[in-house]
Design a protein around this motif. Structure first.
Motif, PDB file in Angstrom:
ATOM      1  N   ASP A   1       1.583  -0.452   7.534  1.00  9.63           N
ATOM      2  CA  ASP A   1       1.457  -1.818   8.044  1.00  9.63           C
ATOM      3  C   ASP A   1       1.244  -2.843   6.932  1.00  9.63           C
ATOM      4  OD1 ASP A   1      -0.507  -0.817  10.965  1.00  9.63           O
ATOM      5  OD2 ASP A   1       1.669  -0.929  10.659  1.00  9.63           O
ATOM      6  N   PHE A   2       0.994  -2.340   5.707  1.00 13.07           N
ATOM      7  CA  PHE A   2       0.496  -3.225   4.661  1.00 13.07           C
ATOM      8  C   PHE A   2       1.413  -3.359   3.455  1.00 13.07           C
ATOM      9  CE2 PHE A   2      -3.451  -3.751   6.685  1.00 13.07           C
ATOM     10  CZ  PHE A   2      -3.934  -2.525   7.102  1.00 13.07           C
ATOM     11  N   THR A   3       1.451  -4.558   2.917  1.00 15.17           N
ATOM     12  CA  THR A   3       1.871  -4.744   1.535  1.00 15.17           C
ATOM     13  C   THR A   3       0.674  -4.337   0.676  1.00 15.17           C
ATOM     14  OG1 THR A   3       3.387  -6.554   2.039  1.00 15.17           O
ATOM     15  CG2 THR A   3       2.508  -6.450  -0.199  1.00 15.17           C
ATOM     16  N   MET A   4       0.937  -3.552  -0.351  1.00 17.87           N
ATOM     17  CA  MET A   4      -0.139  -3.055  -1.214  1.00 17.87           C
ATOM     18  C   MET A   4       0.030  -3.627  -2.614  1.00 17.87           C
ATOM     19  SD  MET A   4      -1.775  -0.913   0.813  1.00 17.87           S
ATOM     20  CE  MET A   4      -2.750   0.100  -0.305  1.00 17.87           C
ATOM     21  N   ALA A   5      -1.078  -3.766  -3.305  1.00 19.21           N
ATOM     22  CA  ALA A   5      -1.019  -4.355  -4.649  1.00 19.21           C
ATOM     23  C   ALA A   5      -2.152  -3.834  -5.517  1.00 19.21           C
ATOM     24  CB  ALA A   5      -1.104  -5.873  -4.568  1.00 19.21           C
ATOM     25  N   TRP A   6      -1.982  -4.042  -6.803  1.00 17.33           N
ATOM     26  CA  TRP A   6      -3.031  -3.819  -7.793  1.00 17.33           C
ATOM     27  C   TRP A   6      -3.325  -5.141  -8.483  1.00 17.33           C
ATOM     28  CZ3 TRP A   6      -5.768   0.622  -8.462  1.00 17.33           C
ATOM     29  CH2 TRP A   6      -5.241   1.801  -7.921  1.00 17.33           C
ATOM     30  N   PHE A   7      -4.595  -5.383  -8.674  1.00 17.83           N
ATOM     31  CA  PHE A   7      -5.074  -6.487  -9.478  1.00 17.83           C
ATOM     32  C   PHE A   7      -5.993  -5.902 -10.537  1.00 17.83           C
ATOM     33  CE2 PHE A   7      -3.767 -10.297  -7.113  1.00 17.83           C
ATOM     34  CZ  PHE A   7      -3.347  -9.729  -5.923  1.00 17.83           C
ATOM     35  N   ARG A   8      -6.273  -6.678 -11.559  1.00 23.57           N
ATOM     36  CA  ARG A   8      -7.219  -6.226 -12.569  1.00 23.57           C
ATOM     37  C   ARG A   8      -8.087  -7.383 -13.005  1.00 23.57           C
ATOM     38  NH1 ARG A   8      -2.890  -5.048 -17.523  1.00 23.57           N
ATOM     39  NH2 ARG A   8      -2.455  -7.239 -18.039  1.00 23.57           N
TER      40      ARG A   8
ATOM     41  N   GLU B   1      -6.580 -10.777 -11.980  1.00 20.59           N
ATOM     42  CA  GLU B   1      -5.184 -11.001 -12.371  1.00 20.59           C
ATOM     43  C   GLU B   1      -4.263 -10.068 -11.590  1.00 20.59           C
ATOM     44  OE1 GLU B   1      -2.598 -10.664 -16.548  1.00 20.59           O
ATOM     45  OE2 GLU B   1      -4.452  -9.530 -16.294  1.00 20.59           O
ATOM     46  N   PHE B   2      -3.188 -10.609 -11.105  1.00 19.61           N
ATOM     47  CA  PHE B   2      -2.174  -9.825 -10.395  1.00 19.61           C
ATOM     48  C   PHE B   2      -1.492  -8.862 -11.368  1.00 19.61           C
ATOM     49  CE2 PHE B   2       1.028  -8.733  -7.423  1.00 19.61           C
ATOM     50  CZ  PHE B   2       2.263  -8.834  -8.052  1.00 19.61           C
ATOM     51  N   VAL B   3      -1.299  -7.616 -10.922  1.00 19.19           N
ATOM     52  CA  VAL B   3      -0.584  -6.623 -11.723  1.00 19.19           C
ATOM     53  C   VAL B   3       0.765  -6.318 -11.078  1.00 19.19           C
ATOM     54  CG1 VAL B   3      -0.618  -4.245 -12.563  1.00 19.19           C
ATOM     55  CG2 VAL B   3      -2.718  -5.612 -12.594  1.00 19.19           C
ATOM     56  N   GLY B   4       0.762  -5.920  -9.823  1.00 20.59           N
ATOM     57  CA  GLY B   4       2.005  -5.608  -9.140  1.00 20.59           C
ATOM     58  C   GLY B   4       1.768  -5.392  -7.660  1.00 20.59           C
ATOM     59  N   ALA B   5       2.827  -5.534  -6.879  1.00 18.50           N
ATOM     60  CA  ALA B   5       2.765  -5.349  -5.435  1.00 18.50           C
ATOM     61  C   ALA B   5       3.989  -4.569  -4.981  1.00 18.50           C
ATOM     62  CB  ALA B   5       2.687  -6.691  -4.715  1.00 18.50           C
ATOM     63  N   ILE B   6       3.828  -3.865  -3.874  1.00 15.36           N
ATOM     64  CA  ILE B   6       4.913  -3.063  -3.325  1.00 15.36           C
ATOM     65  C   ILE B   6       4.968  -3.301  -1.826  1.00 15.36           C
ATOM     66  CG2 ILE B   6       3.399  -1.027  -3.136  1.00 15.36           C
ATOM     67  CD1 ILE B   6       5.940   0.668  -3.826  1.00 15.36           C
ATOM     68  N   SER B   7       6.188  -3.452  -1.319  1.00 18.42           N
ATOM     69  CA  SER B   7       6.377  -3.743   0.095  1.00 18.42           C
ATOM     70  C   SER B   7       5.974  -2.544   0.948  1.00 18.42           C
ATOM     71  CB  SER B   7       7.835  -4.115   0.356  1.00 18.42           C
ATOM     72  OG  SER B   7       8.694  -3.041   0.003  1.00 18.42           O
ATOM     73  N   ARG B   8       5.854  -2.770   2.240  1.00 14.74           N
ATOM     74  CA  ARG B   8       5.243  -1.766   3.099  1.00 14.74           C
ATOM     75  C   ARG B   8       6.032  -0.464   3.173  1.00 14.74           C
ATOM     76  NH1 ARG B   8       6.592  -1.556   8.671  1.00 14.74           N
ATOM     77  NH2 ARG B   8       8.341  -2.901   9.206  1.00 14.74           N
ATOM     78  N   LYS B   9       7.324  -0.515   2.956  1.00 12.89           N
ATOM     79  CA  LYS B   9       8.115   0.715   2.943  1.00 12.89           C
ATOM     80  C   LYS B   9       8.485   1.146   1.530  1.00 12.89           C
ATOM     81  CE  LYS B   9      10.028   0.323   7.597  1.00 12.89           C
ATOM     82  NZ  LYS B   9      11.259   0.347   8.434  1.00 12.89           N
ATOM     83  N   GLY B  10       8.043   0.360   0.537  1.00 11.70           N
ATOM     84  CA  GLY B  10       8.300   0.724  -0.850  1.00 11.70           C
ATOM     85  C   GLY B  10       9.636   0.277  -1.397  1.00 11.70           C
ATOM     86  N   GLY B  11      10.382  -0.480  -0.630  1.00 12.66           N
ATOM     87  CA  GLY B  11      11.711  -0.864  -1.065  1.00 12.66           C
ATOM     88  C   GLY B  11      11.753  -2.017  -2.046  1.00 12.66           C
ATOM     89  N   ALA B  12      10.665  -2.726  -2.149  1.00 16.40           N
ATOM     90  CA  ALA B  12      10.622  -3.878  -3.049  1.00 16.40           C
ATOM     91  C   ALA B  12       9.320  -3.867  -3.826  1.00 16.40           C
ATOM     92  CB  ALA B  12      10.742  -5.176  -2.251  1.00 16.40           C
TER      93      ALA B  12
END
Length: 125
Positions: A30-37, A45-56
């Motif tokens: 259900d979620f967009t997931m991300a890493w911050f540091r 600070e934003f590091v990266g994000a991945i769409s809920r199915k991993g396609g983006a």
């Protein structure tokens, strides 16, 4: 929803490290997931994000080409592979989740509802 980050540690410059984020309490699909540091004395600070199915995926310029995101919704996990680490990558890394239909930019911490406790990454020169 609980997020648990793991995999941090002390490495030398140029090394690789894989961080993992495990989600419980709700299906991660259900979620967009991300890493911050966040380094001491600095903003998160934003590091990266991945769409809920991993396609983006979407990465900060500072890590593009070195860091890579992957997720396994069946296992409720998201990984961040970090290559060629530099001292400036040292920080506490946090995983975060926001509902996929949240229109706030994936790079903004304010858009994320759920956060893990973070895992420390230290890079020696």
């Amino acid at each position: 929803v609980q997020l648990q980050a793991s995999g941090g540690g002390l490495v030398q410059a140029g090394a690789s490290l894989r961080l993992s984020c495990t989600t419980s309490g709700r299906t991660v699909g259900d979620f967009t997931m991300a890493w911050f540091r966040q380094a001491p004395g600095k903003d998160r600070e934003f590091v990266g994000a991945i769409s809920r199915k991993g396609g983006a995926t979407h990465y900060a310029d500072s890590v593009k080409g070195r860091f890579f995101l992957a997720r396994d919704n069946a296992k409720n996990t998201m990984d961040l592979l970090m290559n060629n680490l530099a001292p400036e990558d040292a920080a506490r890394y946090f995983c975060a989740a926001k509902y996929a239909n949240n229109s706030v930019s994936s790079a903004l911490p304010s858009g994320y509802r759920y956060w893990g406790q973070g895992t420390q990454v230290t890079v020696s020169s």
